[in-house]
Motif scaffolding. Structure first.
Motif, mmCIF file in Angstrom:
data_model
loop_
_atom_site.group_PDB
_atom_site.id
_atom_site.type_symbol
_atom_site.label_atom_id
_atom_site.label_comp_id
_atom_site.label_asym_id
_atom_site.label_seq_id
_atom_site.Cartn_x
_atom_site.Cartn_y
_atom_site.Cartn_z
ATOM 1 N N ASP A 1 63.231 9.751 83.583
ATOM 2 C CA ASP A 1 62.496 9.321 84.777
ATOM 3 C C ASP A 1 61.108 9.949 84.857
ATOM 4 O OD1 ASP A 1 64.609 7.800 85.479
ATOM 5 O OD2 ASP A 1 65.185 8.945 87.259
ATOM 6 N N SER A 2 61.006 11.207 84.416
ATOM 7 C CA SER A 2 59.730 11.910 84.553
ATOM 8 C C SER A 2 58.619 11.253 83.722
ATOM 9 C CB SER A 2 59.892 13.368 84.137
ATOM 10 O OG SER A 2 60.323 13.419 82.792
ATOM 11 N N SER B 1 55.772 6.603 84.213
ATOM 12 C CA SER B 1 54.567 6.528 85.041
ATOM 13 C C SER B 1 53.474 5.815 84.272
ATOM 14 C CB SER B 1 54.111 7.934 85.424
ATOM 15 O OG SER B 1 53.666 8.601 84.265
ATOM 16 N N GLU C 1 48.947 11.560 89.507
ATOM 17 C CA GLU C 1 49.903 11.013 88.554
ATOM 18 C C GLU C 1 51.276 10.762 89.190
ATOM 19 O OE1 GLU C 1 50.987 9.301 85.300
ATOM 20 O OE2 GLU C 1 48.945 9.896 85.787
ATOM 21 N N ALA C 2 51.645 11.659 90.130
ATOM 22 C CA ALA C 2 52.976 11.568 90.744
ATOM 23 C C ALA C 2 53.188 10.223 91.448
ATOM 24 C CB ALA C 2 53.171 12.706 91.739
ATOM 25 N N ASN D 1 54.717 7.341 89.358
ATOM 26 C CA ASN D 1 56.107 7.433 88.903
ATOM 27 C C ASN D 1 56.951 6.356 89.584
ATOM 28 O OD1 ASN D 1 59.031 8.575 89.245
ATOM 29 N ND2 ASN D 1 58.144 9.550 87.457
ATOM 30 N N HIS E 1 64.653 3.208 85.663
ATOM 31 C CA HIS E 1 64.726 4.433 86.461
ATOM 32 C C HIS E 1 66.185 4.796 86.739
ATOM 33 C CE1 HIS E 1 63.195 7.412 89.262
ATOM 34 N NE2 HIS E 1 64.136 7.051 90.080
#
Lengths: 79, 395
Positions: free
Chosen positions: A56-57, A60, B315-316, B319, B391
């Motif tokens: 998951d990390s 992005s 960046e977060a 996600n 995910h």
């Protein structure tokens, strides 16, 4: 060659509006038309091809922003 | 990105009681007329201007109140209790302000615009969707047609809420005529730089005061009016989370007002016959627990987002997990508002079904049904279900 396979998978899964031949390794794939939904198709194909699993990390924009970053991610996951 | 310093809690409590006063004295008395005539709530928005609320999210050092998302969401909730349309207009304006504050940082043009926003309390509308792209914000057909440092832009927008009454407009388009449909910029236009040719009216079931008609926008501007960041980043870091949090908050306000109506009804009945509590009393306990779920979901998302902004990690926001959680908030809140208003109507009975009763919940119910449709829940669920192929949600 990882990079060659990545380019092939991008051709079939990326749904890019810029031809792949015009993209450099550090070109921004999102500027070239990559969407988040197309990213999912891309990831599924990459996981299949390289027998890896993206945590998951790594899910992005940064990971899938360029051919270079995708190759880096695959190499990191293969180690 | 901008880190917000929050107003001290004492002055924020004082501000909220002012918003409640304006709500009781100006917004609520006009809400029925706004709804009936499907007109812009000009008295209500002017009242918010007087409280300087249109620049509430602008940092203090630039003359605004420097409120964070948690506090802005609270204001939206309070407004939702008095008039759904006013609250929706305020939330939509605030989403645009957040885009400017969080992504206009290095632009001297945007910075001087924020000064004007503070002193003139200007209202900003938004034109993101476009005829021919089926509601996908991340695609544009229209393009910024560059000519030296100026540009021309024509966009067919199926919806521009309060377009006629806004002072300025933020609009998305492709970066230039050769750009991919997803390579978009976000542009700030002043009223004297664009014309709106009406293509559809707004005569809808609910949120009638938002005046969400369709227009062809014809605009000219200068390059500096484009936000420096790509629209993709503005959407994921600001517009998407800010919209779904503020919308959920104002839906919460509408739902809470319906529950309050139910409470008054039950109390009224109980006073009349203390021996025998009304049959609907037990439902009040039931609906309150659903309301608490809605409130908690919204509060968690707002606090989560505020924390992420404070950590300044752009960046977060890209996600998958963050996008999925924000989408879940929207889908759940838009369903709970219908559930809660419906349950409140069961409690109040036929008086809530009447337009002419003091317990009427007709407007609440009509507004409630809009929530699932503005950015259609099915589109959001389809998007989430695709992201969920990857995910795993294991952090």
């Amino acid at each position: 060659m990882i990079i060659q396979s990545v380019r092939e998978i991008l051709t079939t899964q990326g749904r890019l509006s810029t031809p792949l031949s015009e993209l450099r390794e550090d070109s921004d794939l999102y500027h070239a038309g990559l969407t988040s939904l197309a990213t999912v198709g891309l990831m599924l194909a990459l996981e299949e091809e390289f027998d890896i699993e993206f945590p998951d990390s790594m899910l992005s924009r940064k990971t899938f922003g360029s051919i270079e970053s995708i190759v880096d991610a695959i190499e990191a996951l293969q180690d | 990105m901008q880190d917000h310093e929050s107003l001290s809690s004492t002055s924020f409590i004082a501000l909220i009681s002012e918003v409640r006063r304006v709500g009781r004295e100006i917004i609520e008395p006009n809400a029925s007329d706004v709804d009936e005539k499907s007109r812009f709530p000009s008295e209500s928005i002017d009242a918010l201007r007087k409280l300087k609320l249109l620049s509430a999210y602008v940092p203090e050092k630039q003359g605004g109140m420097g409120l964070g998302i948690v506090q802005v969401a609270k204001i939206c909730e309070v407004l939702g209790r008095y008039c759904g349309s006013t609250a929706m207009i305020y939330a939509m304006h605030k989403i645009q302000v957040a885009c400017l504050v969080q992504h206009g940082g290095q632009s001297s043009y945007i910075s001087s615009y924020l000064d004007k926003l503070v002193s003139e309390q200007r209202l900003i509308a938004s034109a993101t969707t476009e005829i021919g792209i089926g509601g996908d914000l991340r695609s544009s057909i229209c393009a910024v047609e560059r000519d030296g440092s100026s540009f021309n832009l024509i966009k067919k927008a199926p919806v521009i809420s309060y377009g006629v009454d806004a002072d300025d407009l933020m609009i998305t388009a492709r970066r230039d005529s050769d750009a991919a449909k997803s390579d978009q910029v976000h542009v700030l236009l002043h009223k004297d730089q664009y014309s709106l040719e009406p293509i559809s009216d707004w005569d809808a079931l609910g949120f009638r005061g938002t005046c969400s008609a369709g227009f062809i926008v014809t605009a000219q501007g200068e390059d500096e009016q484009m936000l420096p960041a790509p629209f993709a980043d503005i959407l994921s870091q600001s517009m998407h989370p800010f919209a779904h949090i503020t919308w959920s908050a104002l839906w919460l306000g509408i739902a809470a007002d319906a529950v309050n109506m139910a409470r008054k009804f039950v109390k009224n009945e109980a006073k009349r016959n203390l021996e025998m509590p009304p049959i609907s009393a037990i439902r009040l306990g039931e609906v309150e627990s659903v309301l608490q779920t809605m409130r908690s979901n919204t509060a968690v998302a707002a606090a989560d987002y505020q924390n992420m902004l404070a950590q300044n990690d752009a960046e977060a926001f890209t996600n998958f997990g963050f996008g999925i959680r924000i989408n879940n908030l929207k889908v759940t809140s838009s369903q709970l508002i219908v559930d809660i208003v419906g349950k409140s109507m069961l409690i109040c009975g036929i008086s809530s079904y009447r337009n002419d009763s003091k317990f009427s919940l007709c407007r609440h119910l009509r507004d409630a049904y809009g929530a699932a449709l503005m950015v259609n829940n099915d589109r959001i669920l389809l998007h989430n279900s695709t992201l969920l192929l990857m995910h795993k949600g294991d952090g």
